[in-house]
Design a protein around this motif. Structure first.
Motif, PDB file in Angstrom:
ATOM      1  N   PRO A  81       0.800  -1.238   0.000  1.00  0.00           N
ATOM      2  CA  PRO A  81       0.000   0.000   0.000  1.00  0.00           C
ATOM      3  C   PRO A  81       0.826   1.278   0.000  1.00  0.00           C
ATOM      4  O   PRO A  81       0.331   2.345  -0.375  1.00  0.00           O
ATOM      5  CB  PRO A  81      -0.834  -0.117   1.284  1.00  0.00           C
ATOM      6  CG  PRO A  81      -0.114  -1.107   2.135  1.00  0.00           C
ATOM      7  CD  PRO A  81       0.533  -2.061   1.189  1.00  0.00           C
ATOM      8  N   ASN A  82       2.091   1.189   0.418  1.00  0.00           N
ATOM      9  CA  ASN A  82       2.941   2.378   0.451  1.00  0.00           C
ATOM     10  C   ASN A  82       3.993   2.397  -0.654  1.00  0.00           C
ATOM     11  O   ASN A  82       4.782   3.334  -0.748  1.00  0.00           O
ATOM     12  CB  ASN A  82       3.635   2.467   1.812  1.00  0.00           C
ATOM     13  CG  ASN A  82       2.645   2.634   2.944  1.00  0.00           C
ATOM     14  OD1 ASN A  82       1.878   3.580   2.982  1.00  0.00           O
ATOM     15  ND2 ASN A  82       2.631   1.670   3.871  1.00  0.00           N
ATOM     16  N   GLY A  83       4.018   1.360  -1.485  1.00  0.00           N
ATOM     17  CA  GLY A  83       4.900   1.366  -2.635  1.00  0.00           C
ATOM     18  C   GLY A  83       6.340   1.008  -2.359  1.00  0.00           C
ATOM     19  O   GLY A  83       7.238   1.413  -3.109  1.00  0.00           O
ATOM     20  N   PHE A  84       6.601   0.236  -1.293  1.00  0.00           N
ATOM     21  CA  PHE A  84       7.951  -0.212  -0.978  1.00  0.00           C
ATOM     22  C   PHE A  84       7.936  -1.712  -0.702  1.00  0.00           C
ATOM     23  O   PHE A  84       6.935  -2.245  -0.213  1.00  0.00           O
ATOM     24  CB  PHE A  84       8.509   0.514   0.263  1.00  0.00           C
ATOM     25  CG  PHE A  84       8.629   1.997   0.102  1.00  0.00           C
ATOM     26  CD1 PHE A  84       9.739   2.559  -0.505  1.00  0.00           C
ATOM     27  CD2 PHE A  84       7.621   2.838   0.566  1.00  0.00           C
ATOM     28  CE1 PHE A  84       9.850   3.932  -0.644  1.00  0.00           C
ATOM     29  CE2 PHE A  84       7.725   4.210   0.426  1.00  0.00           C
ATOM     30  CZ  PHE A  84       8.846   4.765  -0.187  1.00  0.00           C
ATOM     31  N   ASP A  85       9.032  -2.392  -0.998  1.00  0.00           N
ATOM     32  CA  ASP A  85       9.132  -3.799  -0.626  1.00  0.00           C
ATOM     33  C   ASP A  85       8.972  -3.941   0.881  1.00  0.00           C
ATOM     34  O   ASP A  85       9.489  -3.121   1.648  1.00  0.00           O
ATOM     35  CB  ASP A  85      10.484  -4.373  -1.053  1.00  0.00           C
ATOM     36  CG  ASP A  85      10.619  -4.500  -2.566  1.00  0.00           C
ATOM     37  OD1 ASP A  85       9.627  -4.257  -3.274  1.00  0.00           O
ATOM     38  OD2 ASP A  85      11.723  -4.832  -3.032  1.00  0.00           O
ATOM     39  N   CYS A  86       8.271  -4.995   1.313  1.00  0.00           N
ATOM     40  CA  CYS A  86       7.958  -5.159   2.728  1.00  0.00           C
ATOM     41  C   CYS A  86       7.989  -6.645   3.081  1.00  0.00           C
ATOM     42  O   CYS A  86       7.542  -7.491   2.292  1.00  0.00           O
ATOM     43  CB  CYS A  86       6.565  -4.591   3.017  1.00  0.00           C
ATOM     44  SG  CYS A  86       6.132  -4.450   4.758  1.00  0.00           S
TER      45      CYS A  86
END
Length: 261
Positions: A81-86
């Motif tokens: 949802p925030n556009g970063f790998d997680c």
């Protein structure tokens, strides 16, 4: 004609001088003092899930999980949802551990995370300490925007400190938090980004070294209990107590890196 050329030159020079120069990119390897370990969700080894969260500092303190069913998942930027790998745990039995930090008298760690659900009081996002429950530092990041830190001084009973911020944070928002713990002065402080949100001093001040440091991710040091459903973007561990100024530099670097402004 010469006058026109001169005027254009002056105008061009003025435009050049008015340009806003972006600050240099935040570099963990060069900008973080006393760097012990550094993890980011884009640097992993995949098996069934994430079998290794790789230490990018070069010191080799990798988080590991050999059992496929207990490996957290890697969510790529396109699906986050925030556009970063997680790296995301299920809160049931996902957990990672490492046992290589050695002995410390103080530490500072920075966590960039997001919550999946409101965690239970016993859930741990990060747990750093040894096999004795009386020598550990644990942090929980909650959907309310608060993080709860449980700091157990060597030889003392457990004390839970709750740090909160004024602005609520939803379950998908990125939270930047930092914890500073010293066994020499038995002081624990917490910050959310650059905002101090709490400071506590132990009532049982016994200077000591936390020996045989182990660490659990999404669970306790042994990854056997206290599981938490959460997402981790980045974790930085320093092997000393950083000053307020140093903590602020790292927090601001992370805030800028994740575009939280």
């Amino acid at each position: 004609m010469n006058g026109n050329r001169d005027r254009r030159f002056i105008d061009d020079r003025r435009k050049s001088s008015d340009r806003v120069v972006a600050p240099p990119a935040f570099n963990v390897l060069t900008d973080v003092p006393h760097l012990k370990a550094w993890y980011r969700a884009d640097t992993v080894v995949l098996a069934t899930g994430v079998s290794q969260l790789t230490d990018k500092s070069g010191n080799g303190y990798h988080y590991l999980q050999a059992t496929g069913g207990k490996q957290p998942a890697q969510v790529l930027a396109a699906s986050d949802p925030n556009g970063f790998d997680c790296v995301v745990s299920d809160g049931v039995d996902d957990g990672m551990v490492h046992t290589g930090f050695g002995a410390l008298t103080g530490l500072t760690f920075f966590v960039v995370s997001r919550s999946i659900v409101t965690p239970a009081a016993t859930g741990n996002l990060i747990c750093i300490g040894n096999s004795s429950a009386a020598q550990s530092v644990q942090v929980i990041v909650a959907t309310s925007g608060a993080f709860q830190t449980r700091y157990q001084n060597p030889g003392s009973t457990a004390t839970t400190y709750n740090f909160g911020v004024t602005a609520p944070v939803s379950g998908s928002d990125i939270i930047v938090s930092s914890v500073v713990a010293s066994t020499q002065t038995n002081v624990l402080t917490g910050k959310m980004g650059n905002v101090p949100v709490g400071s506590q001093v132990s009532t049982n001040a016994t200077p000591s070294t936390i020996a045989s440091i182990a660490s659990g991710l999404f669970a306790s040091q042994t990854a056997a209990a206290q599981y938490l459903a959460a997402g981790l973007y980045e974790l930085i561990v320093c092997d000393d107590v950083l000053t307020d100024a140093e903590v602020s530099i790292v927090n601001q670097g992370l805030i800028t890196s994740y575009e939280l402004f």
